[in-house]
Design an enzyme around this catalytic site. Structure first.
Site, PDB file in Angstrom:
ATOM      1  N   GLY A 105      -1.856 -26.957   3.626  1.00 21.84           N
ATOM      2  CA  GLY A 105      -2.029 -25.817   4.619  1.00 21.84           C
ATOM      3  C   GLY A 105      -0.902 -26.034   5.484  1.00 21.84           C
ATOM      4  CD  GLN A 128       1.417 -27.600  10.786  1.00 26.95           C
ATOM      5  OE1 GLN A 128       0.734 -26.824   9.912  1.00 26.95           O
ATOM      6  NE2 GLN A 128       1.429 -28.737  10.479  1.00 26.95           N
ATOM      7  CB  CYS A 186      -1.786 -32.578  10.917  1.00 26.47           C
ATOM      8  SG  CYS A 186      -0.787 -31.163  11.818  1.00 26.47           S
ATOM      9  CG  LEU A 187       2.242 -31.560   6.208  1.00 32.12           C
ATOM     10  CD1 LEU A 187       3.016 -30.465   5.588  1.00 32.12           C
ATOM     11  CD2 LEU A 187       2.620 -32.820   5.527  1.00 32.12           C
ATOM     12  CG  HIS A 209      -5.993 -28.701  10.276  1.00 32.40           C
ATOM     13  ND1 HIS A 209      -5.943 -29.929  10.451  1.00 32.40           N
ATOM     14  CD2 HIS A 209      -4.529 -28.241  10.379  1.00 32.40           C
ATOM     15  CE1 HIS A 209      -4.947 -30.449  10.797  1.00 32.40           C
ATOM     16  NE2 HIS A 209      -4.085 -29.527  10.671  1.00 32.40           N
ATOM     17  CD  GLU A 210      -3.085 -25.345   8.189  1.00 31.78           C
ATOM     18  OE1 GLU A 210      -2.388 -25.064   9.109  1.00 31.78           O
ATOM     19  OE2 GLU A 210      -3.370 -26.447   7.584  1.00 31.78           O
ATOM     20  CG  HIS A 241      -1.871 -25.925  13.311  1.00 33.40           C
ATOM     21  ND1 HIS A 241      -1.125 -26.955  14.158  1.00 33.40           N
ATOM     22  CD2 HIS A 241      -2.215 -26.609  12.113  1.00 33.40           C
ATOM     23  CE1 HIS A 241      -0.977 -28.204  13.762  1.00 33.40           C
ATOM     24  NE2 HIS A 241      -1.476 -27.941  12.261  1.00 33.40           N
TER      25      HIS A 241
HETATM   26 NI    NI Z   1      -1.987 -29.280  10.589  1.00 32.17          NI
END
Ligand code: NI
Length: 177
Positions: free
Chosen positions: A46, A51, A99-100, A141-142, A145
């Protein structure tokens, strides 16, 4: 095709709420395509627009997460514009969440087991669906963000402080070397 640089904690775009998308124009469509390619390139499941430094309410995810039992399909980009959680229930321990944008760190996070998500698709159609388990975790999670919230904001303050310290040290060493 274009791969976008992923911003990492403590970059500001990750901690501020994103703006609603009013018009799905060519720029937004290109962003969605690039976000999808970036996500698969970096082996994410995701990715949210903040991000890649864009504070717009857009997220992409790997459509295969909808059918965890199906391991034969090709990577497919799914996109949600202006997504919101309209209902949530149950509890689910998301083990080793990562998370990236949060490098070198993973933690268990308490999540809802089920969420109902309302969003717009890339053609501007309204949609609503239920997500469970892993898919529900991706949604939480997304969408977090898009509100400027990271998974490290949902763990104990002690663990978060430890990560912050480690990250600051890491960044200082990067600058020094
Ligand atoms: Ni993330």
């Amino acid at each position: 095709m274009a791969l976008l640089p992923i911003v990492t904690y403590p970059e500001k775009s990750l901690s501020i709420p994103s703006e609603k998308v009013e018009i799905i124009d060519d720029e937004v469509k290109q962003l969605i395509q690039d976000m999808g390619e970036t996500m698969f390139h970096d082996s994410g499941i995701g990715l949210a627009a903040p991000q890649v430094g864009v504070n717009k309410r857009i997220l992409v995810y790997d459509a295969r997460a909808e059918n965890p039992d199906d391991d034969g399909s090709k990577p497919t980009i799914a996109v949600l514009i202006n997504p919101e959680i309209v209902q949530a229930s149950g509890s689910y321990l998301s083990e080793n969440e990562g998370c990236l944008s949060v490098v070198d760190f993973r933690a268990d996070v308490k999540r809802y087991e089920q969420v109902t998500v309302r969003a717009t698709d890339r053609d501007g159609n309204l949609l609503e669906f239920d997500a469970h388990g892993l898919m529900a975790v991706i949604m939480q999670h997304e969408i977090d963000h898009l509100d400027g919230v990271l998974f490290i904001d949902r763990i104990s303050s002690l663990k978060r402080a430890m990560y912050r310290k480690k990250r600051m040290k890491q960044l200082k060493e990067t600058v020094a070397s």
